[in-house]
Design a protein around this motif. Structure first.
Motif, PDB file in Angstrom:
ATOM      1  N   VAL A  79       0.834  -1.205   0.000  1.00  0.00           N
ATOM      2  CA  VAL A  79       0.000   0.000   0.000  1.00  0.00           C
ATOM      3  C   VAL A  79       0.870   1.255   0.000  1.00  0.00           C
ATOM      4  O   VAL A  79       0.600   2.216  -0.732  1.00  0.00           O
ATOM      5  N   ALA A  80       1.933   1.274   0.816  1.00  0.00           N
ATOM      6  CA  ALA A  80       2.817   2.438   0.869  1.00  0.00           C
ATOM      7  C   ALA A  80       3.547   2.652  -0.448  1.00  0.00           C
ATOM      8  O   ALA A  80       3.797   3.798  -0.853  1.00  0.00           O
ATOM      9  N   THR A  81       3.877   1.572  -1.158  1.00  0.00           N
ATOM     10  CA  THR A  81       4.539   1.687  -2.451  1.00  0.00           C
ATOM     11  C   THR A  81       3.593   2.293  -3.487  1.00  0.00           C
ATOM     12  O   THR A  81       3.987   3.145  -4.298  1.00  0.00           O
ATOM     13  N   ARG A  86       4.214  12.080  -2.327  1.00  0.00           N
ATOM     14  CA  ARG A  86       4.156  13.536  -2.282  1.00  0.00           C
ATOM     15  C   ARG A  86       3.003  14.050  -1.434  1.00  0.00           C
ATOM     16  O   ARG A  86       3.027  15.190  -0.961  1.00  0.00           O
ATOM     17  N   TRP A  87       1.999  13.190  -1.203  1.00  0.00           N
ATOM     18  CA  TRP A  87       0.929  13.581  -0.292  1.00  0.00           C
ATOM     19  C   TRP A  87       1.442  13.715   1.138  1.00  0.00           C
ATOM     20  O   TRP A  87       0.967  14.536   1.914  1.00  0.00           O
ATOM     21  N   LEU A  88       2.419  12.884   1.484  1.00  0.00           N
ATOM     22  CA  LEU A  88       3.009  12.984   2.825  1.00  0.00           C
ATOM     23  C   LEU A  88       3.690  14.332   3.009  1.00  0.00           C
ATOM     24  O   LEU A  88       3.606  14.947   4.070  1.00  0.00           O
ATOM     25  N   ARG A  89       4.326  14.800   1.945  1.00  0.00           N
ATOM     26  CA  ARG A  89       4.968  16.109   2.010  1.00  0.00           C
ATOM     27  C   ARG A  89       3.925  17.222   2.102  1.00  0.00           C
ATOM     28  O   ARG A  89       4.089  18.184   2.866  1.00  0.00           O
ATOM     29  N   THR A  90       2.835  17.080   1.376  1.00  0.00           N
ATOM     30  CA  THR A  90       1.797  18.109   1.363  1.00  0.00           C
ATOM     31  C   THR A  90       1.105  18.227   2.718  1.00  0.00           C
ATOM     32  O   THR A  90       0.839  19.337   3.206  1.00  0.00           O
ATOM     33  N   PRO A  94      -0.545  18.090   9.443  1.00  0.00           N
ATOM     34  CA  PRO A  94      -1.538  17.184  10.047  1.00  0.00           C
ATOM     35  C   PRO A  94      -0.923  15.866  10.505  1.00  0.00           C
ATOM     36  O   PRO A  94      -1.295  15.332  11.557  1.00  0.00           O
ATOM     37  N   VAL A  95       0.029  15.331   9.725  1.00  0.00           N
ATOM     38  CA  VAL A  95       0.706  14.095  10.112  1.00  0.00           C
ATOM     39  C   VAL A  95       1.496  14.306  11.406  1.00  0.00           C
ATOM     40  O   VAL A  95       1.477  13.458  12.311  1.00  0.00           O
ATOM     41  N   TYR A  96       2.167  15.443  11.498  1.00  0.00           N
ATOM     42  CA  TYR A  96       2.965  15.745  12.692  1.00  0.00           C
ATOM     43  C   TYR A  96       2.080  15.844  13.933  1.00  0.00           C
ATOM     44  O   TYR A  96       2.391  15.275  14.989  1.00  0.00           O
ATOM     45  N   LEU A 141      10.265  15.627   8.904  1.00  0.00           N
ATOM     46  CA  LEU A 141      11.577  16.258   8.856  1.00  0.00           C
ATOM     47  C   LEU A 141      12.091  16.358   7.415  1.00  0.00           C
ATOM     48  O   LEU A 141      12.717  17.360   7.035  1.00  0.00           O
ATOM     49  N   ALA A 142      11.811  15.339   6.595  1.00  0.00           N
ATOM     50  CA  ALA A 142      12.215  15.384   5.187  1.00  0.00           C
ATOM     51  C   ALA A 142      11.514  16.525   4.461  1.00  0.00           C
ATOM     52  O   ALA A 142      12.122  17.228   3.637  1.00  0.00           O
ATOM     53  N   ALA A 143      10.221  16.725   4.758  1.00  0.00           N
ATOM     54  CA  ALA A 143       9.476  17.823   4.130  1.00  0.00           C
ATOM     55  C   ALA A 143      10.048  19.177   4.579  1.00  0.00           C
ATOM     56  O   ALA A 143      10.181  20.112   3.769  1.00  0.00           O
TER      57      ALA A 143
END
Length: 386
Positions: A79-81, A86-90, A94-96, A141-143
């Motif tokens: 699923v992660a693949t 790029r949604w994680l970066r956007t 909210p993820v944090y 942190l990557a974003a």
């Protein structure tokens, strides 16, 4: 209108080329090495499920649970693949915030050994959100670093990265979980190094961290954590107390010899001399039963896996991809060094799992998530327009 009619055909042609390029960019080696290490972990779960020459395959046996978690991890990886990283970066903020909320929930309702709050139980399921927090922190942190690619050598950006990691680190430390909190430190240090942060400033901050050790020793660490560190310095001082785990682990590693005693034949394993032998000290059982040769093969698998992660980081045309792959490599490398180091007596006992091999669904599933996102980065590099 003619231009508009031509666009769908042009788009379909680009999509076809993009799909082909995506599969060429998929790193099959990375997947193979991760699968092999997971197989080693299942082998250790198998040998830890044998008692008196009989394999225990009940639903609560170590091997049965290992099979279930391996299946779940495989689904998470796929699923992660497929998911566009790029949604994680956007949606990094909210993820944090969700990450902090899960860690705070663990403190509020979590359970653990000796009064710790590390696991949240929901029906038959047990969650350890601190393991998931590692991967989520890498993503956030990557974003952050990708958005400041032109100022990575400035002190303000480095301090900003440290401030971002601070809240989850403190929440995990409050559980208390010294080992996992140290992983967060390794994440930020490894990612800053790989993206090209100023080595001068990193050296100054590392010196400041070392200078603060007396304060941490006296005012942050708990009594049992200080005892673990002291027992590492002199395990023979209390071989039946604080030094017991380390003492038994060294016996197991030393008795394995060159080729080991064979699966299920380890005396430390079968006689239950070694506590937490399915988790923190699983490498001691591996060395006892598979010997020096088996241990070296496992270390080589880790080396090539980390190498593929670094290749993904170097090849990425997206700074986010470079930082994220480097963060996952930092997690695996740090946990590998500390876990094996504490087993052989060159590191203090801190409760850090051995990636893929330590029995535990949270660790394996979180690593699968991280590797799946790395593969998502790999296969989308042909389409990325940065």
């Amino acid at each position: 209108m003619g231009v508009l009619r031509a666009e769908p055909a042009r788009f379909a042609d680009l999509a076809g080329k993009s799909a082909a390029a995506a599969w060429r960019s998929y790193d099959f080696q990375l997947t193979i090495y991760a699968v092999l290490l997971t197989a080693v972990g299942l082998t250790m779960a198998y040998t830890n499920s044998v008692e008196g020459g009989r394999l225990l395959l009940g639903p609560n046996s170590t091997f049965a649970r290992g099979l279930v978690w391996a299946g779940i991890a495989a689904v998470v990886f796929v699923v992660a693949t497929i998911f566009d990283y790029r949604w994680l970066r956007t949606f990094r903020w909210p993820v944090y915030l969700a990450n902090l909320a899960l860690l705070a929930l663990t403190l509020a309702v979590g359970t653990g050994v000796g009064g710790a709050a590390r696991w949240v139980t929901v029906g038959p399921l047990v969650f350890q959100f601190s393991e998931l927090a590692k991967v989520l922190v890498v993503g956030v942190l990557a974003a952050y670093l990708a958005g400041r690619r032109d100022r990575l050598r400035s002190l303000s950006v480095i301090l900003g990265a440290i401030v971002l990691v601070g809240p989850p680190l403190v929440l995990v430390m409050m559980q208390p979980d010294l080992g996992t909190s140290l992983v967060f430190g390794a994440i930020v240090a490894g990612m800053l190094f790989l993206v090209g942060a100023s080595l001068t400033w990193l050296g100054v901050l590392a010196g400041a961290a070392l200078a603060s050790l007396p304060i941490v020793w006296n005012h942050v660490l708990l009594d049992y954590q200080r005892e673990r560190i002291l027992s590492f310095l002199n395990p023979s001082a209390d071989p039946l107390g604080s030094g017991y785990q380390l003492y038994q682990a060294q016996i197991a590693v030393g008795s394995g010899g060159l080729l080991g005693k064979g699966l299920t034949n380890g005396t430390q394993n079968q006689l239950d001399f070694l506590p937490v032998q399915t988790t923190d000290f699983v490498f001691a059982i591996l060395a006892e039963e598979l010997g020096f040769v088996g241990g070296v093969i496992v270390l080589l698998l880790y080396a090539v896996l980390i190498w593929r992660l670094l290749v993904a980081a170097w090849r990425s045309r997206d700074p986010f991809g470079t930082a994220f792959a480097g963060g996952i490599a930092s997690i695996i490398l740090f946990q590998l060094l500390v876990n094996i180091g504490m087993v052989v007596g060159i590191m203090p006992v801190t409760g850090i799992p051995l990636p893929f091999i330590t029995h535990g669904g949270a660790s394996l599933t979180s690593l699968a998530l991280g590797l799946g996102i790395v593969q998502s980065i790999n296969i989308r590099q042909a389409r990325a327009d940065w």
